[in-house]
Design a protein around this motif. Structure first.
Motif, PDB file in Angstrom:
ATOM      1  N   GLU A 251      44.190  20.744  11.863  1.00 53.28           N
ATOM      2  CA  GLU A 251      44.499  22.167  11.823  1.00 53.28           C
ATOM      3  C   GLU A 251      43.234  22.966  11.539  1.00 53.28           C
ATOM      4  O   GLU A 251      42.349  22.450  10.860  1.00 53.28           O
TER       5      GLU A 251
ATOM      6  N   GLN B 176      48.338  27.339  16.451  1.00 50.07           N
ATOM      7  CA  GLN B 176      48.125  28.284  15.349  1.00 50.07           C
ATOM      8  C   GLN B 176      46.995  29.265  15.627  1.00 50.07           C
ATOM      9  O   GLN B 176      47.009  30.396  15.145  1.00 50.07           O
TER      10      GLN B 176
ATOM     11  N   SER C 116      45.656  24.231  14.481  1.00 48.46           N
ATOM     12  CA  SER C 116      46.049  23.601  15.737  1.00 48.46           C
ATOM     13  C   SER C 116      45.946  24.615  16.867  1.00 48.46           C
ATOM     14  O   SER C 116      45.751  25.818  16.642  1.00 48.46           O
TER      15      SER C 116
ATOM     16  N   CYS D  21      53.549  19.993  13.389  1.00 46.37           N
ATOM     17  CA  CYS D  21      52.136  19.644  13.599  1.00 46.37           C
ATOM     18  C   CYS D  21      52.021  18.321  14.348  1.00 46.37           C
ATOM     19  O   CYS D  21      52.996  17.587  14.515  1.00 46.37           O
TER      20      CYS D  21
END
Lengths: 267, 219
Positions: free
Chosen positions: A50, A55, A52, B197
């Motif tokens: 992250e 995002q 990511s 994720c």
């Protein structure tokens, strides 16, 4: 000279959930780009870490956005994963009031040949290059077949430079194999440069074991000192092992060049 | 419109001093100090300066193990980090908790859309395509374990399992973007998860593969 204070740059890396060094070059290059103030803002995004790809667009303040894949070649990630995850529909995408400009990956840049030869020269501690075999290590699987193609292209160009005694491609998983390096090289010095972005799992853990210069300790780059032990003397040769080409600080200039190259093409 | 760094500085000024395991304090002259929230009363912390230090502090736990998931509840203690500007504060917070301040801004602007886990899995290709074969029951169990805020990840999951199936085993707060205010009056910027994720997607794949290997072995 590129100076884009009203634009954002997103540098996309692969990242890793097991190796802390995989994202290091991407983060290093981003830090340097921030220091140079070339862009109004700079962000990293990763496939396996992250922020990511799902995002990173939320992190933007600017509406004019360049996306540069910090990847060694065109392939599955640059053509399938990154466009899908970022909702790109080509080189130029309009999305929620933003313009997303998808640039070529760093490994496609013409300067790769120069950077590979520079790294080989630096790591080999002054041995005569004409008395040296240079091996460029690629991944070499079906999923990454374009990385093998890119590595072959670089070897052709390195041969044309005529700086080294001989230059070969080697691969981890297909012939000519890294592990058989001593069988097809003929010079007393052997210089090995991984054509990878990071000193991650492959260039730090797998390739040294295949070359026979390391036991498999399972430790990451930041926890070992493979590169500080050069040269290695084995199989009646002197072997020099370089860190992955993507750790070269000049990649920052290549990233900026890929943005300039995007702008130079009329769309 | 205010930039994200200016927005974050505004939040801190308004009493939002907590983000994950970090406590942020405004200092005279406009700089900020960050430290582990459990080190609030500790003196003699090792002092660091600048956002780059946040990278090393966030990458490894107390035992120098790699932290691939920055929102895991295992941030090391014993340090204090000074950053001089709102921009450096943003950079530092993005090392500690990547994208988390940005997602909170999007949430406040009503521009954060959550994606059901099933939708995330259905668009996977390559090695992760196997995750599409995750069954509802095993998937719900996996999420309850992998995304547990005490041992797995501190983010609050805004996504459902499918459009019609909710996650199980989480409190209402763990599934919301509500602001938590402590007795001290300090407010916490929530860590938000609007989409699964890659670590969870990889775990979904492994769950499928494990089941299929076991089934193949019994044939």
């Amino acid at each position: 000279m590129v100076f884009k204070p009203e634009s954002a740059l997103i540098l996309v890396g692969h990242g890793s959930t097991v190796n802390p060094d995989s994202s290091a070059p991407t983060l290093d290059h981003a830090e340097e780009l921030i220091r140079r103030k070339v862009f109004g803002e700079v962000h990293c995004a990763f496939w396996k870490e992250e922020p990511s790809l799902r995002q990173v667009l939320h992190m933007l303040d600017k509406d004019d956005v360049y996306i540069v894949p910090n990847f060694i070649s065109e392939g599955y990630f640059t053509r399938t994963v990154i466009p899908r995850e970022l909702n790109l529909d080509g080189p130029l995408t309009s999305l929620n009031g933003r313009t997303l400009k998808y640039c070529d990956p760093v490994g496609n840049h013409d300067r790769m040949t120069e950077l590979l030869s520079k790294r080989a020269s630096e790591v080999s501690q002054g041995v005569p290059l004409k008395q040296s075999s240079l091996l460029i290590v690629g991944h070499g699987t079906n999923l990454n077949d374009n990385s093998a193609f890119a590595a072959k292209r670089e070897v052709e160009k390195l041969r044309e430079l005529d700086m080294f005694g001989e230059v070969f491609n080697v691969y981890m998983e297909e012939p000519p194999l890294v592990s058989e390096w001593a069988d097809f090289t003929k010079f007393p010095n052997v210089i090995v440069v991984p054509f990878f972005i990071a000193d991650g799992l492959h260039s730090y853990q797998d390739i040294p074991v295949l070359l026979g210069i390391e036991e498999d300790t399972g430790l990451a780059a930041s926890q070992r000192d493979v590169f500080r032990k050069n040269p290695y003397r084995l199989r009646d040769r002197t072997l020099f092992y370089a860190s992955a080409i993507g750790t070269e600080p000049s990649f920052v200039d290549v990233i900026i060049d890929q943005v300039a190259a995007f702008d130079s093409v009329a769309r | 419109m205010r930039s994200l760094p200016e927005t974050i500085a505004g939040w801190v000024h308004d009493g939002f001093s907590l983000l994950g395991q970090i406590r942020i304090t405004s200092r005279p002259g406009g700089s900020f100090e960050l430290r582990h929230r459990e080190d609030v009363a500790v003196h003699g912390l090792e002092e660091f300066h600048g956002p780059s230090a946040a990278r090393d502090l966030s990458f490894f736990d107390e035992a120098r193990n790699y932290r691939p998931l920055k929102t895991a509840p295992n941030l090391r203690r014993g340090w204090s980090l000074i950053v001089e500007t709102p921009e450096d504060l943003r950079l530092a917070l993005d090392h500690f908790y990547p994208a988390m301040t940005a997602l909170w801004r999007s949430q406040l602007e009503a521009s954060l859309s959550s994606v059901p886990l099933r939708d995330t899995l259905d668009r996977q290709t390559g090695m992760y395509a196997a995750s599409k074969r995750l069954q509802d029951e095993e998937g719900l169990q996996l999420v309850a374990s992998a995304c547990n805020s005490k041992t797995g990840c501190m983010k609050r999951m805004l996504w459902p399992f499918t459009k019609t199936v909710e996650l199980t085993g989480f409190s209402r707060l763990e599934r919301s973007a509500d602001v938590l205010t402590l007795d001290s009056g300090e407010k916490e910027i929530p860590l938000l998860c609007h989409e699964a994720c890659n670590i969870l997607v990889a775990a979904c794949r492994e769950t499928v593969k494990k089941r299929e290997r076991a089934a193949a072995a019994t044939v």
